[in-house]
Every structure is written in C-alpha cells, then in structure tokens.
Design a protein around this motif. Sequence first.
Motif, short mmCIF file in Angstrom:
data_model
loop_
_atom_site.label_atom_id
_atom_site.label_comp_id
_atom_site.label_asym_id
_atom_site.label_seq_id
_atom_site.Cartn_x
_atom_site.Cartn_y
_atom_site.Cartn_z
N SER A 302 0.95 -1.24 -0.08
CA SER A 302 -0.06 -0.01 0.00
C SER A 302 0.87 1.26 0.19
CB SER A 302 -0.90 0.00 1.27
OG SER A 302 -2.07 -0.79 1.00
N THR A 303 2.13 1.12 0.43
CA THR A 303 2.84 2.31 0.54
C THR A 303 3.80 2.55 -0.84
OG1 THR A 303 4.61 1.25 1.85
CG2 THR A 303 3.06 2.33 3.08
N ALA A 321 -12.23 2.69 8.24
CA ALA A 321 -13.23 3.36 7.67
C ALA A 321 -13.30 3.78 6.38
CB ALA A 321 -13.74 4.39 8.35
N PRO A 322 -13.01 2.97 5.37
CA PRO A 322 -12.46 3.46 3.90
C PRO A 322 -13.62 4.10 3.12
CG PRO A 322 -13.14 0.92 4.06
CD PRO A 322 -13.20 1.60 5.49
N VAL A 323 -12.93 4.62 2.31
CA VAL A 323 -13.95 5.39 1.10
C VAL A 323 -15.02 4.39 0.69
CG1 VAL A 323 -12.34 7.18 0.66
CG2 VAL A 323 -12.39 5.06 -0.67
N HIS A 324 -14.79 3.34 0.37
CA HIS A 324 -15.54 2.32 -0.23
C HIS A 324 -14.88 0.80 0.09
CE1 HIS A 324 -17.76 -0.10 -3.35
NE2 HIS A 324 -18.32 0.95 -3.47
N TYR A 330 -6.27 3.19 3.17
CA TYR A 330 -5.96 4.65 3.10
C TYR A 330 -4.73 5.20 3.67
CZ TYR A 330 -9.04 4.67 7.17
OH TYR A 330 -9.64 4.52 8.43
N ALA A 331 -4.47 6.16 3.64
CA ALA A 331 -3.26 6.68 4.37
C ALA A 331 -3.65 7.59 5.57
CB ALA A 331 -2.43 7.66 3.36
N ALA A 427 -6.73 11.63 7.06
CA ALA A 427 -6.93 10.32 6.21
C ALA A 427 -7.01 10.84 4.89
CB ALA A 427 -8.31 9.76 6.65
N LEU A 428 -6.28 10.16 4.17
CA LEU A 428 -6.34 10.68 2.47
C LEU A 428 -6.17 9.39 1.63
CD1 LEU A 428 -2.98 12.84 3.07
CD2 LEU A 428 -5.37 13.62 2.72
N ASP A 429 -7.03 9.47 0.55
CA ASP A 429 -7.32 8.31 -0.38
C ASP A 429 -7.24 8.94 -1.58
OD1 ASP A 429 -7.39 6.01 -1.40
OD2 ASP A 429 -8.82 5.23 -0.14
#
Length: 867
Positions: A302-303, A321-324, A330-331, A427-429
């Motif tokens: 992932s990195t 708690a992901p975007v989808h 996510y980071a 949190a970034l994605d």
Amino acid sequence: MKKVMMLSGMLFGVALFGTTAVEAGRLVNEPDSAYLLAYSTTKNNGKNGLHFAWSRDRQKWHSIGNEFGFVKSDYGNWGNQKRMVTPYLVKGADGAWQCVWGLNEQELVFAHAASPDLVYWGRQSYPMVQAGKNVLRPVVQYDKNAATYHITYTDASGKYYRVTTKNFKTYTPAVEVPAAQYKNNSQTIALPGGDATGQVHRVAWADVDRLQKTYELKQYKNSQYSERTEQDAQRFAGLKPVEAKITVAAAKAKPISDLLVGVFFEDLNYAADGGLYAELVQNRGFEYKPSDKKGHDKSWTSTHSWTLKGDKGTFAIDSVAPVHPNNPHYAVLHTTAPGAALVNTGFDGIAVKKGERYNFSVMAKQLEGKNGKLQVRLVSEKEGVLAKATVNASPGSWKTLHASLVPATTASDARLELEPLAAGRLALDMVSLFPQNTFKGRKNGLRADLAQTIADLQPRFVRFPGGCVAHGDGIGNIYHWKNTIGPLEARKPQRNLWGYHQSMGLGYFEYFQFCEDIGAAPVPVVAAGVPCQNSSDGGGGQQGGIPMDQMDEYVQDILDLVEYANGSVNTKWGKKRAEAGHPKPFNLKYIGVGNEDLITDVFEERFAMIQKALNEKYPEITVIGTVGPFSEGTDYVEGWELATQLDVPMVDEHYYQPPGWFIHNQDYYDRYDRSKAKVYLGEYAAHLPGRPNNLETALAEALYLTSVERNGDVVHMTSYAPLLAKEGHTQWNPDMIYFNNTEVKPTVGYEVQKLFGRNSGDEYLPSTVSLDNNQEAVSKRVAVSVVRDSKTNDVIVKMVNLLPVPVNSNLDLKALGTTGTSAVKTTLQGKPGDRKLQPVETDVAVSELAQTELPAYSCTVIRVKGN
Ligand code: AHR
C-alpha cells in the motif's frame, strides 16, 4: 480442417521427394509393421511431449526426431508446468490411441488425450481425482469385456488408486486398489540418444511412415520459416532488379470488410496505469499489495510509490473506515508540526509541462487537529517547486477536495507532495493528478499524445481489455467489467497477471468512450467462463472453469454488458452508462468470448452457454469465438470445429510467427471455406530472435496484410499485438508503440499499420503480378493489393518489396478503373534492421504511376484520388 492438415502431411511426401522417391521407398522392401516406442524424457523439465522411436527387430531403434513432441502437455503455466510425466499409451477398442500422463508431483490430477493416428491429437482433459496424495505414473488399460478404461496410479505414499471411464469425460470416483492391479508395461529401451522408458506397440508400417513424414514436414516448414533477410545476400546473390507487370481486374471487384485494421489494447507493459490512462499518481488508492506480484515483491504494498518527507510526522495505512469497501486502504498522515509531507513519485517520476493545467484531487477526512489545511505541491528535484495550492480537509465523512496546479517549468522528474499545514491527523485516499489536457479533454481521460498516436492509425475497431488480462490467471483473476465502472473509488482494483496492479481507472466506460472518440467499433472480450490455460493461481490451467452453479450469474454479467453499452437509459445498466455521462448508446456490435483458450470440455460447456444466452437475448450482437493461440494444432482445429458446430459467426485467431512464416503463408486465407465463420485475426506479429520491431518484421506483416486484404471477404478484422509498451516496464516484445513519460515512439511496424489503416477500402480489386524472374523466393517477396474506398472512390494500390533489389512495377493504369488524375505516393523503405523509419509522402500525377520503382525493402502505397 483436421482432414486438410492430415492430407497436407501425406501429400508432403510427394511434394518434397517427388513420386519417384516415394516409389523408390517401396522398392527398398519396407516391412508391413514395426515396433513403436512411445515415451517422454525429462529434458526441458519434461515439457518436450510425447516422442516416438521405431524398430523392426526390437534391437535397433530409431528416434523419430530428436525430442520432437507429437503432443505436448498444455496444463498450467509456462514456467514449471506444461510437463508430460510418464505418458502411457494404449490402443482402444475403436482403434483410437489413448494416452494418459502425469502432470506434476503435487496435484490430484492427470491428463488425457486421444488420437486417431498418433499425429493429430484431440483436446486434452485434466481429470481431478479425490484419492491419494498426488498422481504418479498413471497407466491406462482397456477392459474389452466391460468396454471400460481403467486408469490406475500410484502416489507419494506408495498406494495405488483407480478410476474408470467409458469415454474419458466422466469417471468413477477414485478408489484404492491392491498393488497387483497396477500393471505398467513400460520398458526401458536403449535409444541412440540414451535410455528411454515407454510402451512398445506393434503398429503398421504406415503409422511409422506417417510419423516420420510429419516430423520431416515440420522440419521442412521450420527451415522455410527461419528464412531471414540476413541470408538475402546469399539467397539472392546476383539478383538483378526485378520487372513486375501488374494488371488489375477492376471489373471483378469484390466487397471486403471495412473493419480490416483495428487495434488490440491490453493492459500489458504498463499500457494502462502509467500509460494510456493519464493519471500521474501511482498507487493513488493505496491498494497495491504483494499478491499483485504473487508475493514476489515485498515492497509492492500500500505504500508503494509513497514516502514521508520530513521528521515531523508519521504515515500509516489504515482500513478501519474506507471510502468504499472495494478500496479498503487509505493513508493516515499524523503530523506533530508542519513540515512533514507525503510524497508520491508517480510512474518513474511525474512529467509536467510549463503553463499547462493539472487537476489535483484527493478524498480526505480530518481525524484530529485544529485545521485540515493541506498544501499540495509539484516539486522537481532539479527545478524546485513547480506549482502549489492548498485544500482544506474537514472532520466527518470523506470529502473530495480539488485544486489545480500550473507548473512554472517543464519537468519530467516531478513528485507530488502533500503537506499538512497544521499538526493533526488526516486520512487521505484516491490522491489524483490529471493533466487537464487529456485526449479530447475527457475527465478521467487518456494521455493525449499516446491516444492521438493510436487515433492516427485510424483503427476501425478497438479490442479490449485483453488478451490474457481478459481471462485472467485463475478464476479469481478473471476480468469482470462491472468492477471497472462507476465512481473511481468504488472500482475494484485487481492484480494484473503481467505482474503489476490494475487500478481500473481505465475501465469499460473509458474504453467505450475512447472507441467513440476515435470512430472505432468497440470489441470487448470477456472470458468464456474459464481462466487462461496457462494459469498458475489457485491451481493449474483452467481449473474446472467457473463452477456451473455460478455460471448463470456470470452469463448474466455478459448480458448486462450489452445492456450497459446499448440499453436505453431506463434499463438498469443503461442508466449507469447515462449516469457516467453517456446517455446515448455506444453501439456495441461485437463481443469476443474467450481468448485463445485451450479447447476443452470445460471450455465448450461454458462457451456454449454464453453464446446461447447472447444469441437469444441479443441476436444482433456478433459473438466472436476463439480458436487457440496458434495458427494450427489442436486448439485451432477443435476451436474451428466447435465454431462450425455451434454456428459461431466469427472466430478470433492468434499467431505470433517468424517473418518466414508470413512470407510462406500468404495463401493462408485463400484456402478458407467461405461458408464457415468469418475471421478476426485478433493477435499477430512477426517475431525475430531478440524480438525487435524493425523493417524486416514490418514488411513481413505488410506482405501478409496484402493477402489479408485479398481475403477481406472472410477476414473481417485484424489487430497487431501488443499495442503499447512503456520503456522500462515491458513484459512483451515487440510492441507497436513504445513510450516513456514524455515521448511516444511509434515503431516501423506502426508505420505499416498506419499505411494499411489509413488506406483501407471496402472493395478488393483482384490483381495479378507477373515478374520477369520466376524463382519462388523472389515471387513470394513481392506482393500487391488494390482496394477501392467506396466513400471517396479512391483506388489504393499497396506494393510490398521484401527483396534486396528494386522492383520496377509496370502498372496498367487503365485497368485500375479510376478516372482520377492525382495521387499520393507513400513509401516506407530502409534497411531490414532499421527500427526507426518514417514513410515519405509525395503528390504524383496518375500518369506518372505507369512505372514506379519499389525500392529494395519497401512498402509503397499509392492512393489515386477518386473524382
Ligand atoms: O499480446 C500478448 C498476449 O499474447 C496476450 O495477452 C495473449 O492473448 C497472447 O498470448
């Protein structure tokens, strides 16, 4: 087709040696029968297949070909599978030969194939058994009384098991049997090349003779196919320029396909992410995982492509708690004080142009801290900060933030930096950077220069998304179009079997859109319910295909694809297309089902289901079947037979061959039965050792394409393969277009495709070429094709000269059937090894064309403008 191949094998004896030689053969008092040893060896890790040796007296043995494989195992991947371990051959009741063999030392599976004559081998099957630790040394015996075959095998623990079958399609469950029931009649024989173990049969001499002739024919053909231009100085020593008289019978024009030249796009060689798909951020969704590369690369996580700059923070991957759900990682950037930045290095750096606008976006959520300000910078090692902007993350749910960046300087080594301007946790994605200038300005679009280079070919169709990518490495890797549409964060990324990651940012909507943008017919290819026969993931080979209890759902997915492409906006899937911004249908007319699959019962059952469902619901859709990966052999024969049996309207043929093959097979389609399926030559290319794309390969392809135009009534479409390759990330050579982040490098082969693509017609005007030199080697290297484009009434003459001397063409202009007076002449010429050439275009008066010199090693296209 099978009969045609056998007949040509038999005729070969006459053609190669002459009638006298064959008769002389009889005079030497051939026996009426001989002993035949069937065996395999462990050379090449056991992949060389089934061999034969014969003997008159069981003393003196003669190998038929050195390691020549009359049938080879097609189970599993190319790496450590495709093995034929201890084959066991018997003759069954009906006179057919039945062969079983072991595949490996791990799996509970063996292989079977049958042959009427030991030369042609039918489809292979890989029955799975449920007893024992593995399958070792399987033997087959025929029980006449019960009309049953017993296959008995041993395993790693030394026990014995048996299955029985009447038809090699259904088997009784494996049961343990006493050792005495395992009867292995193999013998070890001293052959000239060393000891070999196999079964000895008494066969008619005609059987031995046929095997020998098959081997000799193969050798003869191989010698033709290995002809290269580097031997031309010798082959054509003393050759003078050749005079060619070209006569065209315009009155005998026949309609041909107007879709002859298209392209085949596969996400191979970084063709999509990092290539045609214009996204500049690599691993934007933090979804890379070691299994993308089958766990071989521990840094592929992932990195990947992300680093943390500065010491005032930490960067971790979370999935709470992901975007989808389809994008679970996510980071989380934890900053103790401003100064730390998350950095993406793009695909080999990020290339940006001064003054152009780049659209940045990120899905963000402020987890902690006073403010969520995030500075976004494009930074070059050499040039410093090129552009910057600020976005604001806020607490609560994920929100997409946008900014636009306009670099002050052009750079190819930029990176994207995201620096929180306050302490806290963000949190970034889905961190994304797109040039605004995508092809046709499309959002989530394509790299403009690459897409334009493809568009310049004027391809009449685009096949996508593969190739092997379409049917996948194992059932779990089959490409499912539904995973590739909708919001980017909801798309389901997937391991690319070429050893990297597919973000699916370039998905079915984008493919359809691209087709429309370049005026090409979309030709999606779906798996025929089976993964690639070369699969290694989750087992080997086709692995039984998609389980039958899941096939209805899979078939429905394919039907839904048609609805997605063509359905009204009131349908479930048509609505999704409209939501994506395209209410009008995409006018889908073709669907490829399968990709050069191994033709097995597993394949047939699933293919037939899909075809039936498509025919019933969408009879207007042309289903394109598949006939294996080669221009001959079992899958080709069985694929064609199946297509004929199921009335499949078109089949997809694939062959990568040496230039010599193309030179010596210009009659390949002349022989095709016009009442059967049409052909889509979906993958082809001329391959030389070292796999260059040079003038030699390009001219072999051009030569062949003239014969394809001649057969444009049976060949409906063609596409060179593969299309794209990123330098430094190429898994397959040669390719049509190479590129890096800043340059596009079309090959010589591209130039040929462009000449044929831009100069296609819909009527073929038969022509004859008479040379003043009647050597076959000469005549096979000069080819002409004349077509007319009924839309413009232009007449186009294509002439290919693969000789080391010029050909002076004398063209009967009156016979061209055009009153046009002006023409454009385009010539591609050079040395065979040239990898970079540009065709030269000149305007000419038609009257000047009566005599045209075709330079040595050249392709000339004359387009006579209609009135
Ligand atoms: O074009 C490259 C590969 O060649 C394709 O993925 C496959 O269909 C063929 O074997």
